[in-house]
Design a protein around this motif. Sequence first.
Motif, PDB file in Angstrom:
ATOM      1  N   ALA A  88       0.840  -1.196   0.000  1.00 50.49           N
ATOM      2  CA  ALA A  88       0.000   0.000   0.000  1.00 50.49           C
ATOM      3  C   ALA A  88       0.876   1.248   0.000  1.00 50.49           C
ATOM      4  N   ARG A  89       0.443   2.305  -0.735  1.00 51.99           N
ATOM      5  CA  ARG A  89       1.220   3.522  -0.835  1.00 51.99           C
ATOM      6  C   ARG A  89       0.506   4.670  -0.124  1.00 51.99           C
ATOM      7  N   ALA A  90       1.317   5.617   0.361  1.00 57.71           N
ATOM      8  CA  ALA A  90       0.748   6.770   1.049  1.00 57.71           C
ATOM      9  C   ALA A  90      -0.033   7.640   0.067  1.00 57.71           C
ATOM     10  N   VAL A  91      -1.175   8.162   0.522  1.00 58.38           N
ATOM     11  CA  VAL A  91      -1.997   9.054  -0.294  1.00 58.38           C
ATOM     12  C   VAL A  91      -1.504  10.478  -0.087  1.00 58.38           C
ATOM     13  N   PRO A  92      -1.213  11.226  -1.168  1.00 58.34           N
ATOM     14  CA  PRO A  92      -0.668  12.581  -0.999  1.00 58.34           C
ATOM     15  C   PRO A  92      -1.726  13.604  -0.578  1.00 58.34           C
ATOM     16  N   ARG A  93      -1.261  14.634   0.126  1.00 58.27           N
ATOM     17  CA  ARG A  93      -2.036  15.842   0.429  1.00 58.27           C
ATOM     18  C   ARG A  93      -3.277  15.598   1.274  1.00 58.27           C
ATOM     19  N   VAL A  94      -3.318  14.533   2.057  1.00 53.80           N
ATOM     20  CA  VAL A  94      -4.405  14.348   3.019  1.00 53.80           C
ATOM     21  C   VAL A  94      -3.787  14.061   4.381  1.00 53.80           C
ATOM     22  N   THR A  95      -4.491  14.434   5.427  1.00 53.94           N
ATOM     23  CA  THR A  95      -3.994  14.163   6.767  1.00 53.94           C
ATOM     24  C   THR A  95      -4.368  12.752   7.188  1.00 53.94           C
ATOM     25  N   VAL A  96      -3.709  12.302   8.240  1.00 54.81           N
ATOM     26  CA  VAL A  96      -4.015  10.985   8.791  1.00 54.81           C
ATOM     27  C   VAL A  96      -5.481  10.913   9.187  1.00 54.81           C
ATOM     28  N   ARG A  97      -5.979  11.912   9.859  1.00 50.08           N
ATOM     29  CA  ARG A  97      -7.386  11.927  10.287  1.00 50.08           C
ATOM     30  C   ARG A  97      -8.328  11.846   9.095  1.00 50.08           C
ATOM     31  N   GLU A  98      -8.043  12.610   8.048  1.00 56.38           N
ATOM     32  CA  GLU A  98      -8.904  12.601   6.862  1.00 56.38           C
ATOM     33  C   GLU A  98      -8.906  11.239   6.185  1.00 56.38           C
ATOM     34  N   ALA A 114     -11.290   7.996  16.747  1.00 56.95           N
ATOM     35  CA  ALA A 114     -10.320   8.203  17.824  1.00 56.95           C
ATOM     36  C   ALA A 114      -9.782   6.875  18.343  1.00 56.95           C
ATOM     37  N   ARG A 115     -10.641   5.859  18.403  1.00 51.68           N
ATOM     38  CA  ARG A 115     -10.225   4.547  18.883  1.00 51.68           C
ATOM     39  C   ARG A 115      -9.244   3.893  17.907  1.00 51.68           C
ATOM     40  N   ALA A 116      -9.512   3.991  16.601  1.00 55.68           N
ATOM     41  CA  ALA A 116      -8.613   3.411  15.605  1.00 55.68           C
ATOM     42  C   ALA A 116      -7.240   4.075  15.657  1.00 55.68           C
ATOM     43  N   LEU A 117      -7.221   5.395  15.779  1.00 52.92           N
ATOM     44  CA  LEU A 117      -5.951   6.115  15.851  1.00 52.92           C
ATOM     45  C   LEU A 117      -5.191   5.761  17.126  1.00 52.92           C
ATOM     46  N   GLU A 118      -5.931   5.612  18.229  1.00 53.43           N
ATOM     47  CA  GLU A 118      -5.304   5.257  19.497  1.00 53.43           C
ATOM     48  C   GLU A 118      -4.711   3.859  19.446  1.00 53.43           C
ATOM     49  N   LEU A 125      -0.490  11.988  15.533  1.00 49.88           N
ATOM     50  CA  LEU A 125      -0.197  12.296  14.131  1.00 49.88           C
ATOM     51  C   LEU A 125      -1.442  12.631  13.332  1.00 49.88           C
ATOM     52  N   ALA A 126      -2.580  12.740  13.969  1.00 51.49           N
ATOM     53  CA  ALA A 126      -3.855  12.881  13.262  1.00 51.49           C
ATOM     54  C   ALA A 126      -3.870  14.048  12.290  1.00 51.49           C
ATOM     55  N   GLY A 127      -3.229  15.158  12.633  1.00 48.11           N
ATOM     56  CA  GLY A 127      -3.250  16.337  11.775  1.00 48.11           C
ATOM     57  C   GLY A 127      -2.116  16.399  10.777  1.00 48.11           C
ATOM     58  N   ARG A 128      -1.237  15.410  10.751  1.00 48.65           N
ATOM     59  CA  ARG A 128      -0.095  15.414   9.837  1.00 48.65           C
ATOM     60  C   ARG A 128      -0.479  14.849   8.476  1.00 48.65           C
ATOM     61  N   ARG A 129       0.161  15.340   7.413  1.00 56.95           N
ATOM     62  CA  ARG A 129      -0.051  14.788   6.074  1.00 56.95           C
ATOM     63  C   ARG A 129       0.598  13.414   5.974  1.00 56.95           C
TER      64      ARG A 129
END
Length: 301
Positions: A88-98, A114-118, A125-129
């Motif tokens: 799997a490859r990283a999707v550009p220009r979206v944040t982790v949360r998005e 929130a549970r999945a991220l935790e 890292l939720a707000g990071r691209r």
Amino acid sequence: MTSDIEPAVSFRDAVKRFGPVRAVDGLDLAVASGETVALLGRNGAGKSTTISLLLGLTEPDAGDVRLFGAPPERAVLAGRVGAMLQDARAVPRVTVRELVGFVARRYPAPMPLARALELAGIAELAGRRVDRLSGGQVQRVRFALALAGNPALLVLDEPTSALDVEARQAFWASMRGYARRGHTVLFSTHHLEEADAHADRILVIDHGRIVADGTGEQLKRSVGGGLVAFDLAGRPARGLDRLPGVRSLEVRGDRARLRTDDPDATVIALAGMGAIRGLEVAPASLEDAFLTLTSSVTEAA
């Protein structure tokens, strides 16, 4: 597992060919709901093809593959299966949360974001691209995506390949927490110690067939033998590989390591030579079992 309960994963005489090669060759296996199972095999043994069949990414040429008693595609679409794949490859220009939120909304009963991220250890890292994360961080995002649908079955293909030691420990702690809630986990790995430590059961695949099925302890006992190590103390290593039971010799600095089918006979012979300084005797490891099981299949093929 009782006969009236459908297993989470079922392969019945499954075959997948690529030209003259049978990547999966009459595979039979069943994984009960709630089990954590490791799939071990060398490169080219059939692990990736088995996972592709399990997820419905490819169809068997013969035999049958079922998840919870239904075709894989149905279980995947219903959100009962989550997968973490290597390519799997990283999707550009979206944040982790998005990204994780978008994937979660595709499922009928997703895990709270929130549970999945935790669970994946990436809440901070939720707000990071995503395309600006390190390889290890992206791997943890993939884990969050696998969890997003709140699946009953989690399929993990080499899940810790890009993680450092600390991140690997955190990952397995999260995975065990998820499994304790009654979920089924099937993972492939090249880290044999991970399989030994975290799997209820280990399946060894070679040439597209299951060649061993049991707990780590059962697999180690099945091949017998062990390791005998001692300090050479200036003694030459010549001839040690001809001692009773010894099948291989390795010298590391001033220490000899003997892989032996009969540790008692090997130790008695060493004692007769006076070579017992720093003597260590250990049972067969999972690596020993894996090499023995796969090499015997290769030699017979």
